[in-house]
Design an enzyme around this catalytic site. Structure first.
Site, PDB file in Angstrom:
ATOM      1  CG  ASP A   1      36.067  23.582  14.719  1.00 14.83           C
ATOM      2  OD1 ASP A   1      36.863  23.055  15.521  1.00 14.83           O
ATOM      3  OD2 ASP A   1      34.830  23.534  14.871  1.00 14.83           O
TER       4      ASP A   1
ATOM      5  CG  ASP B   1      40.556  20.442  15.344  1.00 17.38           C
ATOM      6  OD1 ASP B   1      40.619  19.341  15.902  1.00 17.38           O
ATOM      7  OD2 ASP B   1      39.541  21.149  15.334  1.00 17.38           O
TER       8      ASP B   1
ATOM      9  CG  ASP C   1      34.332  18.802  14.401  1.00 16.29           C
ATOM     10  OD1 ASP C   1      34.084  18.042  15.357  1.00 16.29           O
ATOM     11  OD2 ASP C   1      34.256  20.041  14.487  1.00 16.29           O
TER      12      ASP C   1
END
Length: 903
Positions: free
Chosen positions: A639, A643, A338
């Site tokens: 997070d 995901d 990310d």
């Protein structure tokens, strides 16, 4: 009445809700602007079910415990214990079973928290919702929501279901847990084109997201498992847990050793019978051989080494949730990471301010209110510059965010962008504490793209405005220039618009500010206040990269690890951050680009394009699938709820510890305590060290076992008595070898551990060269043991057997030093660099002395006291074992360079 989302009347697919008008949504849902009736809602609840997530049946504690016995090696040990007990060797059986149970308890203690992803997703759903029913406002249990319900949304509340927005006032929703979008999203009514990406559906509010500003209302279009939230939960449920490379290799090793043990034992029994030995004696010899082949201490040493490694990783901010994962990190070949909070600080920061007079650079990162204001790299006093001072004062007054010092550092309460402006003003010495309360406010919304607050200043009132700079310029007739207000010429307006475009092209979020002294007696409306503005300037805002992230990416490059940035943010911002961090990428791909490509096209594009933006949960799963086909070991960070499936599917799922949702954490294999990409790289380094050490002590233990095997078989072929009895072999395998093997697991990482390419996860832990080394050293140890036994067995069998027993341990303690490195001699790695191993060697000698000299041990282990001369002879006989290894490594370094790490 239509069917729930996922189906509609007659079995046809559901409509694209975002592409419909409010009237069409109302008609499709058979909804009512005054809300459903109680009877209608109850009937729909019976038909469609409650607004909850479907649960998977969870494993019991007993099931988790029993799963620890699935390893082939463990099964073989249990069989060995049963056979030992059957032939009357109860002590041997008890020793093996104790090791097996302790190993299972260690694994169970680490894994009980696994498999709770759906529970975490369920907890994220709100417990109540405000609806209109029977024409009245009511608060109900969120589980009782049904399609067609009219829901009221207000700031601070969690969205209880997927909702089509029909009314909105300054409504903003934080969708980061679902889409990865780093900033709150404006919500407005109105239809959108078919195929609009999830992150851009401004007319929809999704379950599990949070209202951060304003209020609104809308119709429920999906509940429970039919929501975007529930759909992702379903994806997680369908993904099976994968076996780690280490577990697969240990199972393969266990099968091989089991077959070898059975084959050798059967062969020796047959040979013994042909020599006309007694059947019971040969059966005991067969059991001894089986015990000698199988390294009983290996599972426990592996488990303990991984458990110790987990503690080491915790100190490096990597919280491991499953034992084998700590080692699997060392095989990672691709990290899909990310952006926000992982590669960046997740703290929006003003880095430039452009007034009509000049451009000012602002130093400092994050929410720490410390930094300098630079013009052409020279510090200035920001309050001495009239234009800069007025700009900072306006963005501070036209602001809802506050800055506070809490335990752990400075924190912003409010939106990240507003927080960045507050911090910039604080750096200049301005504070909200000195400002009065505004007398009027016109809130921001996505249509107006601006916010205005009016303050009483002196004898009049002043409006302070911030928002999209091009919008403010269009409503401005004047500009603050040279310390005074002057007309805004077309030339100056064009110059400022060019600056806005330049900032945006550099990946900066751009925000403008303006003000206006209000004439006395006018009515305060949007149109009368927000006109004839004095433009003050614009700010360039960015979420700055973490200072250590660039070095971590460089380290990945040297370690042969590919890094791919996957983010919900826009492509331009993502590409800018990638460039700043030294992440080489040929442009950026969006989710729409991925959908337009075949798998082969995407696979080829991923070789050069390392920035993926505006992606969904399905896109992430597809990327993992494509990379996995090339046998890549993939670490995926995440997070949000979106995901969770990818975290579960990846070889290593890494959740964020600070900003991560429970759903992400429970779907992960590892939690990143500090949300820092550099900690992942530190974890990879530790994982490589762990695997190297597991390979070291596995080969060491097997070479020791080959020595035992050669000694027993050699003695048998020479017609000698049994050279080692089963309980002595167990003592060697579980106690002395176990101590040194565990200490070998603490060996420091070799200096070039992050300059090697990732290992092939399909490669066996025992290579061809490893088998050769194991055989050579094992045969040497076995022959030395037979030599010691030959000189004494006719005189005193107990003493001869004790000499062989003790000699084999002494020889193996020399041998363990050979396995500290497969490439470097002791003088290169440092004799004292692993003090735990030296203590283990001394401890093993002390334990063997107890066995030799304490009468109770003499009884149980069949030993007899030795003289000092006996110990000296054993020490001299074993010394060449170590010297040969040192000579070989030195010659190889001089003649052919360093051997491969896995040699």
């Amino acid at each position: 009445m239509p069917a729930p989302t996922g189906e509609s009347a007659g079995g046809s697919p559901p409509p694209d809700w975002h592409a419909l008008s409010a009237a069409e949504v109302q008609r499709e849902l058979d909804a009512d602007p005054s809300g459903l009736s109680t009877g209608d809602a109850e009937e729909r609840l019976q038909r469609y079910g409650p607004n909850v997530l479907r649960e998977e049946e969870r494993e019991s504690r007993l099931q988790v415990f029993l799963r620890q016995f699935k390893s082939v090696l463990i099964v073989i040990l249990i069989i060995a214990a049963a056979v030992s007990f059957f032939v009357g060797e109860a002590l041997d059986a008890a020793a093996i079973l104790i090791i097996v149970i302790l190993n299972a308890l260690l694994g169970y203690s680490q894994e009980w928290q696994a498999g709770e992803a759906i529970e975490a997703l369920k907890k994220m759903l709100v417990q109540h919702a405000v609806v209109v029913r029977d024409g009245e406002r009511r608060e109900i249990d969120a589980a009782a929501l049904v399609r067609g319900d009219l829901v009221l949304l207000d700031m601070g509340e969690r969205v209880p279901a997927d909702i089509y927005i029909v009314e909105a006032t300054s409504l903003q929703v934080d969708e980061a847990p679902l889409t990865g979008e780093s900033s709150p999203v404006d919500k407005t009514p109105g239809s959108l084109p078919v195929g609009t990406p999830l992150a851009e559906r401004r007319n929809m509010a999704f379950a599990g997201t949070t209202v951060t500003n304003g209020h609104g209302r809308g119709f429920v279009v999906a509940t429970g498992m039919q929501t975007e939230f529930g759909r992702i939960a379903g994806l997680s449920q369908r993904i099976a847990d994968e076996t780690t490379p280490l577990a697969r290799q240990m199972d393969r090793l266990g099968r091989d050793l089991g077959l070898i043990a059975l084959g050798i034992a059967a062969l020796v029994v047959v040979v013994g019978l042909l020599q006309q030995r007694e059947l019971l004696e040969m059966f005991l010899v067969g059991v001894s051989l089986a015990v000698a082949v199988i390294p009983e201490g290996l599972p426990a040493v592996v488990t303990l080494t991984l458990a110790i490694g987990i503690k080491t990783m915790m100190r490096r901010n990597c919280l491991i949730r499953h034992l084998p994962v700590s080692e699997t990190l060392g095989a990672v070949s691709v990290i899909c990471t990310d952006k926000t909070g992982t590669l960046t600080r997740n703290e929006m920061t003003v880095v430039r301010v452009r007034t009509a007079d000049t451009e000012v650079a602002v130093t400092g990162a994050g929410y720490l209110p410390m930094g300098e204001f630079l013009v052409e790299e020279r510090p200035i006093d920001p309050l001495a510059d009239p234009g800069l001072r007025q700009f900072l004062r306006t963005v501070l007054l036209c602001n809802h965010a506050t800055l506070a010092l809490e335990e752990g550092g400075w924190r912003i309460f409010g939106t990240p962008t507003e927080g960045a402006l507050v911090v910039a003003a604080e750096k200049a010495g301005l504070s909200r504490d000195d400002a009065p309360e505004p007398v009027k406010e016109f809130s921001f919304n996505s249509t107006r793209k601006r916010m205005t607050t009016v303050y009483r200043e002196g004898e009049g009132n002043v409006a302070h405005v911030k928002g999209a700079p091009e919008v403010l310029l269009a409503r401005s007739s004047r500009v603050f220039l040279g310390g005074s207000v002057v007309p805004l010429t077309d030339e100056l307006r064009d110059a400022l618009l060019a600056e806005i475009e330049r900032y945006a092209s550099q990946g900066l979020r751009v925000l403008g500010a303006a003000c206006r002294p209000l004439p006395a007696g006018i009515e305060w409306t949007v149109d009368t206040v927000e006109t004839d503005l004095v433009f003050l300037g614009l700010a360039g805002i960015v979420d700055p990269p973490r200072p250590e992230a660039a070095e971590a990416i460089r380290l990945c490059r040297s370690a042969g690890i590919d890094v791919i940035m996957i983010t919900g943010d826009n492509p331009l911002t993502a590409s800018t951050i990638a460039r700043d961090l030294g992440l080489s990428s040929e442009g950026a791909m969006t989710g729409a680009d991925l959908e337009a490509m075949t798998d082969d096209e995407l696979k080829e594009r991923l070789r050069t394009t390392k920035v993926l933006s505006r992606v969904t949960a399905e896109h992430k799963l597809r990327v993992i699938d494509i990379l996995s086909r090339d046998r890549e070991v993939i670490a995926m960070t995440g997070d949000g709820v979106n995901d969770a499936p990818a975290l579960k599917k990846a070889s290593i799922g890494i959740a964020m510890g600070i900003k991560g949702t429970d759903a992400a954490k429970e779907s992960s294999d590892m939690v990143l305590v500090d949300d820092n990409f550099a900690s992942i790289v530190a974890g990879v380094e530790e994982g490589r060290r762990e695997y190297d050490n597991i390979a070291r002590f596995t080969r060491y233990l097997l070479s020791s076992n080959v020595g035992e095997l050669v000694a027993i078989v050699g003695a048998l072929l020479l017609g000698l008595p049994l050279i080692l009895i089963p309980v002595q072999i167990l003592w060697i395998n579980l106690v002395t070898d176990g101590l040194t093997a565990l200490a070998l697991g603490l060996e420091p990482a070799e200096r070039d551990v992050m300059q090697r390419r990732p290992r092939d996860p399909q490669e066996a832990i025992l290579t061809r060269n490893a088998y050769l080394v194991i055989l050579i050293l094992g045969i040497w140890l076995g022959l030395l043991t037979i030599y010691v036994f030959l000189g004494l067995y006719e005189v005193d069998l107990d003493r001869a057997r004790t000499m062989a027993f003790t000699g084999l341990i002494v020889f193996e303690l020399y041998n363990v030093l050979n396995f500290r490195s497969f490439r470097f001699p002791l003088h290169r790695i440092g004799f004292f660099s692993n003090p735990a191993l030296l203590l283990a060697i001394l401890g093993s000698l002390a334990l063997q002395a107890l066995v030799v000299y304490v009468p109770v041990f003499n009884l149980f282990l069949g030993t007899a006291p030795l003289t000092l001369a006996d110990w000296g002879l054993l020490a001299l006989l074993g010394l060449p074992v170590l010297l040969a290894g040192e000579v070989y490594k030195n010659l190889r370094l001089r003649l052919g360079g360093e051997a491969p790490a896995s040699d």
